[in-house]
Scaffold this motif. Sequence first.
Motif, short mmCIF file in Angstrom:
data_model
loop_
_atom_site.label_atom_id
_atom_site.label_comp_id
_atom_site.label_asym_id
_atom_site.label_seq_id
_atom_site.Cartn_x
_atom_site.Cartn_y
_atom_site.Cartn_z
N VAL A 1 -27.26 -14.20 5.25
CA VAL A 1 -26.21 -15.19 5.55
C VAL A 1 -26.18 -15.48 7.05
N ILE A 2 -26.22 -14.43 7.87
CA ILE A 2 -26.19 -14.62 9.33
C ILE A 2 -27.42 -15.40 9.80
N THR A 3 -28.57 -15.04 9.24
CA THR A 3 -29.81 -15.74 9.61
C THR A 3 -29.75 -17.20 9.22
N THR A 4 -29.15 -17.50 8.08
CA THR A 4 -29.00 -18.88 7.63
C THR A 4 -28.16 -19.68 8.62
N LEU A 5 -27.07 -19.08 9.07
CA LEU A 5 -26.19 -19.77 10.03
C LEU A 5 -26.90 -20.01 11.36
N VAL A 6 -27.65 -19.01 11.82
CA VAL A 6 -28.34 -19.15 13.10
C VAL A 6 -29.45 -20.20 13.01
N CYS A 7 -30.28 -20.12 11.97
CA CYS A 7 -31.37 -21.09 11.81
C CYS A 7 -30.83 -22.50 11.62
N GLY A 8 -29.74 -22.61 10.85
CA GLY A 8 -29.13 -23.93 10.65
C GLY A 8 -28.62 -24.53 11.95
N PHE B 1 -43.68 -17.04 11.04
CA PHE B 1 -42.98 -17.70 12.14
C PHE B 1 -43.44 -19.15 12.28
N VAL B 2 -44.74 -19.41 12.10
CA VAL B 2 -45.25 -20.78 12.12
C VAL B 2 -44.57 -21.60 11.02
N ALA B 3 -44.48 -21.01 9.82
CA ALA B 3 -43.82 -21.71 8.72
C ALA B 3 -42.34 -21.93 9.01
N LEU B 4 -41.70 -20.97 9.68
CA LEU B 4 -40.29 -21.12 10.04
C LEU B 4 -40.09 -22.35 10.92
N LEU B 5 -40.96 -22.53 11.91
CA LEU B 5 -40.86 -23.71 12.77
C LEU B 5 -40.99 -24.99 11.95
N MET B 6 -41.87 -24.96 10.96
CA MET B 6 -42.05 -26.13 10.10
C MET B 6 -40.77 -26.44 9.33
N PHE B 7 -40.17 -25.42 8.74
CA PHE B 7 -38.96 -25.63 7.95
C PHE B 7 -37.81 -26.14 8.80
N LEU B 8 -37.65 -25.58 9.99
CA LEU B 8 -36.58 -26.04 10.88
C LEU B 8 -36.85 -27.48 11.31
N GLY B 9 -38.13 -27.82 11.52
CA GLY B 9 -38.48 -29.20 11.87
C GLY B 9 -38.14 -30.18 10.77
#
Length: 476
Positions: free
Chosen positions: A327-334, A112-120
Amino acid sequence: MTSAPPTTQSLVQFETRHIMPIPENERTGTVRSLFAIWVGINMLPLTVVTGAIATGAFGLSIGWSIVAILTGNLIGAFGAALHASQGPHLGVPQMLQARAQFGFYGGSLLAFVALLMFLGFFASILVVAKDSLLAVFPDLPPAAVIIVFAVVGIAIAVYGYDLLRKAMAFLSVIIAVVVVVAMVMLWFQPSVTQANPEAGFTISGFFGMLAIGVVWQLAYAPYVSDYSRYLPKDTGPKQAFWATYLGLVLSSVFVMILGVLLGAADPANPLGAMGALLGVFGTMGLLIFAFSAAMINAAELYSGVMCALTTVNSTFAKIIVTTRTRVITTLVCGAIATMGALAGESDFVTMFQNFVTILLYVLIPWSAINLADYFIVRKGDYAVAELFQRDGGRYGRWNAVGLSTYAVGILVQIPFMVTPMYTGPLAEPLGFVDIAWILGFIVSGAVYLLLTRMFPTAEPVGAREPVATAASAERR
């Protein structure tokens, strides 16, 4: 007569392997393609802006800026490439492998920490790509540009790994030519090389830029295996290491040096300086940067989705991770990252500097623990199938050794931190030179090795072929 399959199927494959291990017969990656990925991923206007911090915010001379950038990138890329060498052997995304050090549920916290980094980073790249385009077409609505660029990145990430690697291989050649020509043109302009005669060397500025170079490279560590896992197992760790290391260093250093030159000319608007100083070629370069950034940015979202799926898989037992889930997760994160870009684009430079500084502190302990576990404790000997068991298998639900070591790694850095938001009490006696990340890495690795000897867990896994077992669990 039998009809041939559609050409598009043979050219680009839609991804059906999400966080599951990649079977040997589907590992289509090559050392050359891996090198191209890591060259291409740094060919961004964000890399230019990062390099401009040296001559802008830190006030270093061009020469000392280059030395600091080169040193930091050489150090940081070494760690990132060591993580990449794990991919061909294990065949799983990088942060999913954190379950071996932190437990099935504990690993999800790190993911989850890495996820925040990628979205940032996805949001940051959108903002700088927008700035590149607006430097040419200032009347365009900024929000609309960000949204269009986001849609391009999301679409590529939805398609998956194969389209990503082929797009970056193509774009890296074009942008490399732009960068080299622009650097040569700028080097012979006195308005650049003699722009700030008072610039020179400061200890805090040098080590500050060196730390940014380190974190720039270590920011790739949580997803280098996302791509090296597509290499055949017999390719070996050395080839994965060198393809990643050379690709990361060469591209980062050269594009950041372009930023150094542009930052010397105009610290407040280095991308604008490119158009102003290089005329038609600068305008063309800004356009190429803008549109390529939208495509290359898909890599940040793709790996962010791998982290999100790892977290979802750990947290929600009833959710089965399938291609549709990806695919759904990609759309939401994007969508979330795009909203972040729209909200923060007005004060981007300050926010980005804060972001990369904090990122360094939270990544360092994870990197040290992962490398110590893989190369010293387990020597690459993992039961991949057990990484997907809800009880954690031999790795458990929560790994107290890994989690407590991570906490120690964070705490030991706090007194030495140097950030715009917080400065540790021991930073001033050191002249505000940021050594927190060095201590964080050394202490985290040492404590982890000590605790694993004091509290040994399972016996070595032994030779086995776990990939087929785990991979057969699902593929939809």
